[in-house]
Design an enzyme around this catalytic site. Structure first.
Site, mmCIF file in Angstrom:
data_model
loop_
_atom_site.group_PDB
_atom_site.id
_atom_site.type_symbol
_atom_site.label_atom_id
_atom_site.label_comp_id
_atom_site.label_asym_id
_atom_site.label_seq_id
_atom_site.Cartn_x
_atom_site.Cartn_y
_atom_site.Cartn_z
ATOM 1 N NE ARG A 1 -2.194 -1.437 3.457
ATOM 2 C CZ ARG A 1 -2.330 -0.922 4.442
ATOM 3 N NH1 ARG A 1 -3.263 -0.135 4.945
ATOM 4 N NH2 ARG A 1 -1.721 -1.275 5.907
ATOM 5 C CG ASN B 1 -3.952 -4.366 3.574
ATOM 6 O OD1 ASN B 1 -3.396 -4.442 2.564
ATOM 7 N ND2 ASN B 1 -3.458 -4.312 4.849
#
EC number: 3.6.1.7
Length: 90
Positions: free
Chosen positions: A20, A38
């Protein structure tokens, strides 16, 4: 220039490898907005908003991901344009 929004679902070894963070860094470097989040199934959902050519450049990077990641598959769908001002990580 036409603005687009795309939603990607990235599967593979994409959690706990800085995915990320690197996704946000690369998106911002290209002037894109959106988020990386996520998912419970171990995938990462990525929304990017910006010009089609910049999104295509981003997708080239996304198919490989950061060094510690392993991208097995990416689902992609165009979504309704979203006027966002930043790229966030959830």
């Amino acid at each position: 220039m036409s603005q687009k929004s795309y939603l990607f679902n990235v599967k593979g070894k994409v959690q706990r490898v800085g995915f990320r963070f690197h996704t946000a860094h690369n998106a911002l470097k290209l002037g894109l907005t959106g988020y990386a989040r996520n998912q419970e199934d171990g995938s990462v959902e990525v929304l990017v908003c910006g010009s089609k050519d910049k999104i295509n450049q981003f997708l080239e990077w996304l198919q490989v991901g950061p060094q510690l990641a392993r991208v097995d598959s990416i689902k992609q769908e165009e979504t309704q344009w979203q006027e966002l001002t930043d790229f966030k990580m959830y």
